[in-house]
Design a protein around this motif. Structure first.
Motif, PDB file in Angstrom:
ATOM      1  N   ILE A   4       3.800  -1.088   3.531  1.00  0.00           N
ATOM      2  CA  ILE A   4       3.676   0.251   2.950  1.00  0.00           C
ATOM      3  C   ILE A   4       4.999   0.590   2.264  1.00  0.00           C
ATOM      4  O   ILE A   4       6.069   0.485   2.871  1.00  0.00           O
TER       5      ILE A   4
ATOM      6  N   VAL B 119      -0.146  -5.467   5.536  1.00  0.00           N
ATOM      7  CA  VAL B 119       0.135  -4.822   4.252  1.00  0.00           C
ATOM      8  C   VAL B 119       1.424  -4.026   4.431  1.00  0.00           C
ATOM      9  O   VAL B 119       1.552  -3.254   5.387  1.00  0.00           O
TER      10      VAL B 119
ATOM     11  N   ILE C 255      -6.635  -0.089   3.306  1.00  0.00           N
ATOM     12  CA  ILE C 255      -5.698  -1.107   3.794  1.00  0.00           C
ATOM     13  C   ILE C 255      -6.472  -2.323   4.306  1.00  0.00           C
ATOM     14  O   ILE C 255      -6.140  -3.471   3.992  1.00  0.00           O
TER      15      ILE C 255
ATOM     16  N   ALA D  57      -2.501   5.622   6.101  1.00  0.00           N
ATOM     17  CA  ALA D  57      -1.506   4.602   6.437  1.00  0.00           C
ATOM     18  C   ALA D  57      -0.289   5.193   7.138  1.00  0.00           C
ATOM     19  O   ALA D  57       0.221   4.617   8.102  1.00  0.00           O
TER      20      ALA D  57
ATOM     21  N   GLY E 223       0.842  -1.187   0.000  1.00  0.00           N
ATOM     22  CA  GLY E 223       0.000   0.000   0.000  1.00  0.00           C
ATOM     23  C   GLY E 223       0.876   1.235   0.000  1.00  0.00           C
ATOM     24  O   GLY E 223       2.084   1.158   0.232  1.00  0.00           O
TER      25      GLY E 223
END
Length: 196
Positions: free
Chosen positions: A40, A38, A26, A72, A17
């Protein structure tokens, strides 16, 4: 006996992400792919953080924040600890235990994300490391107990079978799906019957 490297057991199809994606986006990726985290990445595909289901629960849900407004960058764990694919799995486990983490993104010589390895991945190929992994799990027990207070049932990936479920329950220090929950209850009943 030949040492196994993290590159040999890594998952190459890492779901990533961007730092500007919302918590909802997310969470959707986690649900869509049946995963618990996830990675980043920045515009160069370098890992700059990681978001787990627990991050979403603790940093968004339990604080009553609107997941459409949380990005995020604000909830990711950072800096993310990465390894190169030639690291031996036993060293990776030691690193995970030392840092209190369960996942290690794998990068190439340029720092670009090329895979991810989890405790579960390693355990499947090196079961003798289970004692070391159990030590790591104990470190998370307090955190998991905090999560129990947040919600009795949550969505996510079962800590035992790694299957996505909308009905995870907190039992004996882990989040479990309904099937694993029934297995645990069945074992407890059998144990009680044996004691009698």
């Amino acid at each position: 006996m030949r040492s196994v490297s993290v590159g040999e057991v890594a998952r190459r199809d890492v779901i990533t992400g961007s730092p500007t994606e919302t918590a909802v986006e997310i969470a959707y990726k986690m649900r869509e792919h049946g995963i618990g985290s996830v990675v980043i990445v920045n515009e160069k595909d370098e890992p700059i953080g990681i978001i787990t289901e627990r991050d979403l629960v603790i940093k968004v849900v339990s604080q009553g924040k609107n997941p459409d407004e949380v990005i995020a960058r604000d909830i990711m764990s950072q800096p993310v600890i990465t390894v190169e694919e030639d690291m031996e799995v036993n060293e990776a486990v030691k690193l995970m235990v030392d840092k209190g983490i369960r996942r290690l993104p794998i990068v190439d010589d340029n720092g670009k994300l090329i895979g991810i390895v989890t405790m579960q991945d390693i355990l499947q190929v090196e079961p003798y490391l289970v004692a070391t992994i159990e030590e790591e799990m104990k470190k998370f027990q307090e955190e998991l107990e905090e999560l129990e207070e947040v919600s009795e049932i949550i969505e996510g990936v079962c800590d035992l079978c790694e299957t996505y479920s909308e009905e995870l329950r907190f039992v004996d220090g882990v989040w479990v799906c309904p099937e694993c929950y029934e297995d645990i209850l069945g074992r407890e009943i059998e144990d009680r019957e044996l004691e009698e």
